[in-house]
Design a protein around this motif. Structure first.
Motif, PDB file in Angstrom:
ATOM      1  N   UNK A 193       0.831  -1.207   0.000  1.00 24.81           N
ATOM      2  CA  UNK A 193       0.000   0.000   0.000  1.00 24.81           C
ATOM      3  C   UNK A 193       0.863   1.254   0.000  1.00 24.81           C
ATOM      4  N   UNK A 194       1.994   1.195   0.690  1.00 22.20           N
ATOM      5  CA  UNK A 194       2.907   2.329   0.706  1.00 22.20           C
ATOM      6  C   UNK A 194       3.427   2.606  -0.692  1.00 22.20           C
ATOM      7  N   UNK A 195       3.783   1.552  -1.403  1.00 17.54           N
ATOM      8  CA  UNK A 195       4.262   1.705  -2.778  1.00 17.54           C
ATOM      9  C   UNK A 195       3.161   2.291  -3.652  1.00 17.54           C
ATOM     10  N   UNK A 196       1.946   1.828  -3.415  1.00 21.29           N
ATOM     11  CA  UNK A 196       0.817   2.344  -4.201  1.00 21.29           C
ATOM     12  C   UNK A 196       0.612   3.823  -3.946  1.00 21.29           C
ATOM     13  N   UNK A 197       0.740   4.232  -2.660  1.00 23.22           N
ATOM     14  CA  UNK A 197       0.597   5.647  -2.323  1.00 23.22           C
ATOM     15  C   UNK A 197       1.682   6.477  -3.005  1.00 23.22           C
ATOM     16  N   UNK A 198       2.908   5.956  -3.008  1.00 25.31           N
ATOM     17  CA  UNK A 198       4.007   6.662  -3.654  1.00 25.31           C
ATOM     18  C   UNK A 198       3.776   6.767  -5.159  1.00 25.31           C
ATOM     19  N   UNK A 199       3.282   5.673  -5.748  1.00 25.95           N
ATOM     20  CA  UNK A 199       2.993   5.681  -7.188  1.00 25.95           C
ATOM     21  C   UNK A 199       1.911   6.706  -7.515  1.00 25.95           C
ATOM     22  N   UNK A 200       0.906   6.778  -6.640  1.00 32.79           N
ATOM     23  CA  UNK A 200      -0.166   7.750  -6.852  1.00 32.79           C
ATOM     24  C   UNK A 200       0.371   9.179  -6.753  1.00 32.79           C
ATOM     25  N   UNK A 201       1.234   9.404  -5.765  1.00 38.91           N
ATOM     26  CA  UNK A 201       1.811  10.738  -5.586  1.00 38.91           C
ATOM     27  C   UNK A 201       2.660  11.121  -6.793  1.00 38.91           C
ATOM     28  N   UNK A 202       3.421  10.161  -7.315  1.00 34.36           N
ATOM     29  CA  UNK A 202       4.252  10.418  -8.488  1.00 34.36           C
ATOM     30  C   UNK A 202       3.396  10.703  -9.713  1.00 34.36           C
ATOM     31  N   UNK A 203       2.310   9.950  -9.849  1.00 33.93           N
ATOM     32  CA  UNK A 203       1.397  10.167 -10.976  1.00 33.93           C
ATOM     33  C   UNK A 203       0.747  11.546 -10.879  1.00 33.93           C
ATOM     34  N   UNK A 204       0.370  11.929  -9.665  1.00 34.68           N
ATOM     35  CA  UNK A 204      -0.226  13.258  -9.459  1.00 34.68           C
ATOM     36  C   UNK A 204       0.778  14.354  -9.789  1.00 34.68           C
ATOM     37  N   UNK A 205       2.046  14.128  -9.418  1.00 29.89           N
ATOM     38  CA  UNK A 205       3.093  15.110  -9.719  1.00 29.89           C
ATOM     39  C   UNK A 205       3.283  15.254 -11.228  1.00 29.89           C
ATOM     40  N   UNK A 206       3.273  14.117 -11.941  1.00 28.93           N
ATOM     41  CA  UNK A 206       3.423  14.160 -13.398  1.00 28.93           C
ATOM     42  C   UNK A 206       2.253  14.878 -14.057  1.00 28.93           C
ATOM     43  N   UNK A 207       1.062  14.624 -13.568  1.00 31.80           N
ATOM     44  CA  UNK A 207      -0.125  15.276 -14.130  1.00 31.80           C
ATOM     45  C   UNK A 207      -0.070  16.783 -13.904  1.00 31.80           C
ATOM     46  N   UNK A 208       0.378  17.168 -12.699  1.00 33.12           N
ATOM     47  CA  UNK A 208       0.468  18.588 -12.379  1.00 33.12           C
ATOM     48  C   UNK A 208       1.515  19.279 -13.259  1.00 33.12           C
ATOM     49  N   UNK A 209       2.655  18.597 -13.467  1.00 37.35           N
ATOM     50  CA  UNK A 209       3.708  19.166 -14.318  1.00 37.35           C
ATOM     51  C   UNK A 209       3.218  19.298 -15.755  1.00 37.35           C
ATOM     52  N   UNK A 210       2.477  18.292 -16.211  1.00 35.74           N
ATOM     53  CA  UNK A 210       1.937  18.325 -17.570  1.00 35.74           C
ATOM     54  C   UNK A 210       0.925  19.449 -17.721  1.00 35.74           C
ATOM     55  N   UNK A 211       0.110  19.634 -16.683  1.00 34.15           N
ATOM     56  CA  UNK A 211      -0.895  20.685 -16.702  1.00 34.15           C
ATOM     57  C   UNK A 211      -0.236  22.071 -16.769  1.00 34.15           C
ATOM     58  N   UNK A 212       0.823  22.258 -15.961  1.00 38.28           N
ATOM     59  CA  UNK A 212       1.519  23.548 -15.963  1.00 38.28           C
ATOM     60  C   UNK A 212       2.215  23.809 -17.295  1.00 38.28           C
ATOM     61  N   UNK A 213       2.794  22.763 -17.887  1.00 38.31           N
ATOM     62  CA  UNK A 213       3.457  22.922 -19.184  1.00 38.31           C
ATOM     63  C   UNK A 213       2.436  23.325 -20.253  1.00 38.31           C
ATOM     64  N   UNK A 214       1.262  22.742 -20.165  1.00 35.47           N
ATOM     65  CA  UNK A 214       0.204  23.062 -21.113  1.00 35.47           C
ATOM     66  C   UNK A 214      -0.248  24.514 -20.946  1.00 35.47           C
ATOM     67  N   UNK A 215      -0.332  24.951 -19.694  1.00 40.83           N
ATOM     68  CA  UNK A 215      -0.737  26.337 -19.417  1.00 40.83           C
ATOM     69  C   UNK A 215       0.311  27.323 -19.944  1.00 40.83           C
ATOM     70  N   UNK A 216       1.594  26.990 -19.732  1.00 40.72           N
ATOM     71  CA  UNK A 216       2.662  27.865 -20.231  1.00 40.72           C
ATOM     72  C   UNK A 216       2.628  27.953 -21.752  1.00 40.72           C
ATOM     73  N   UNK A 217       2.391  26.841 -22.416  1.00 41.10           N
ATOM     74  CA  UNK A 217       2.336  26.823 -23.868  1.00 41.10           C
ATOM     75  C   UNK A 217       1.193  27.679 -24.372  1.00 41.10           C
ATOM     76  N   UNK A 218       0.055  27.582 -23.691  1.00 40.19           N
ATOM     77  CA  UNK A 218      -1.109  28.368 -24.094  1.00 40.19           C
ATOM     78  C   UNK A 218      -0.849  29.860 -23.901  1.00 40.19           C
ATOM     79  N   UNK A 219      -0.185  30.195 -22.782  1.00 42.94           N
ATOM     80  CA  UNK A 219       0.139  31.592 -22.525  1.00 42.94           C
ATOM     81  C   UNK A 219       1.080  32.141 -23.599  1.00 42.94           C
ATOM     82  N   UNK A 220       2.028  31.316 -24.005  1.00 37.90           N
ATOM     83  CA  UNK A 220       2.959  31.723 -25.050  1.00 37.90           C
ATOM     84  C   UNK A 220       2.240  31.910 -26.381  1.00 37.90           C
ATOM     85  N   UNK A 221       1.317  31.013 -26.678  1.00 36.53           N
ATOM     86  CA  UNK A 221       0.560  31.108 -27.929  1.00 36.53           C
ATOM     87  C   UNK A 221      -0.349  32.331 -27.923  1.00 36.53           C
ATOM     88  N   UNK A 222      -0.945  32.625 -26.752  1.00 37.73           N
ATOM     89  CA  UNK A 222      -1.821  33.794 -26.638  1.00 37.73           C
ATOM     90  C   UNK A 222      -1.012  35.084 -26.750  1.00 37.73           C
TER      91      UNK A 222
END
Length: 278
Positions: free
Chosen positions: A233-262
């Motif tokens: 379960x600890x490994x699963x929690x860590x995997x979830x946290x890592x997945x959440x971190x990746x999603x957040x980084x992807x979301x921010x990169x997408x926002x930066x790209x949109x800001x640059x395009x705008x």
């Protein structure tokens, strides 16, 4: 976040004293369809509660009995071993504990066990553990009637499916115990090979065979299974946290790209105005 404890094996009742029961029940509730989680949880609980009424009662009070019965409903035929393990754990939970047995009976445990047995007659371990726990749930003449004729026919169907002598003797003996030694409708037939074997060993036909003892499972094995569950379960929690971190980084990169395009059309427009001004 659940944290693994890769330490030495705790004392005998550490599963209850260290709050592991809470974590085990929480894991069973949050991961009802996770085969490995349910398997390790059942094994840990089964070894910990046998002949330890205090731990058994704690497990039930924390909602563990409900989780255990749900295992019988959630897992399909491809996971029959998980359900067999749940039957084994239920048998250990009620062993020598009348109050827990009555709570299990009141929660339709007999019906649930029979349904899960009928769902996969080909699984030998499920049929063995199912009939064993039925013996415990229907202990005594008063409760033998809890298994109706249809239930007896499910047990008989399992005997028809598995012809090896060991299975026939144990399940046949359990069938005698479940019927409470009483005659049933003609639709239910006694297994002749079981009766013949009993007679050859000097057993009287009217004597009920001894109840099958639980397979040996030590408290140390329970604690080890609990620790393995926590690590998983600890490994699963860590995997979830890592997945959440990746999603957040992807979301921010997408926002930066949109800001640059705008910003790009605005800069071009500004450049046009400046050139006209010149």
């Amino acid at each position: 976040c659940l944290e693994a404890k890769p330490c030495a094996i705790p004392p005998a009742e550490a599963i209850a004293n260290a709050g592991m029961l809470d974590l085990i029940v929480e894991a069973m509730e949050n991961h009802p369809r996770a085969v490995e989680v349910q398997s390790k949880a059942c094994y840990a609980v089964g070894a910990a509660v046998y002949e330890r009424p205090r731990i058994a009662n704690l497990f039930v009070e924390k909602g563990g009995l409900d989780c255990l019965l749900k295992v019988l409903c959630f897992h399909g035929g491809q996971n029959s071993d998980v359900r067999a393990n749940a039957c084994n754990t239920l048998r250990r939970l009620i062993a020598g504990n009348e109050s827990v047995r009555l709570r299990a009976v009141g929660a339709d445990a007999v019906k649930r066990v029979l349904i899960t047995m009928e769902a996969d007659l080909d699984c030998r371990s499920l049929q063995l553990e199912g009939t064993r726990v039925l013996v415990g749930l229907t202990d005594g003449e008063k409760h033998a009637s809890l298994v109706h004729l249809d239930g007896l026919e499910i047990i008989q169907a399992a005997m028809d499916r598995h012809a090896d002598e060991k299975f026939q003797l144990e399940v046949g003996s359990s069938l005698v115990l479940v019927t409470g030694g009483r005659r049933r409708s003609g639709r239910h037939r006694a297994n002749k090979s079981v009766l013949a074997k009993q007679e050859s060993e000097g057993k009287k036909g009217e004597e009920a065979p001894e109840k099958p003892p639980p397979s040996e499972r030590t408290v140390e094995e329970a604690e080890r299974a609990a620790l393995e569950l926590l690590e998983m379960l600890s490994k699963e929690e860590k995997d979830k946290a890592e997945e959440a971190r990746r999603k957040e980084a992807k979301k921010k990169a997408k926002q930066r790209k949109k800001q640059q395009e705008d910003a790009k059309p605005k800069e071009e427009e500004k450049g046009v105005r400046e050139s006209k001004g010149d």
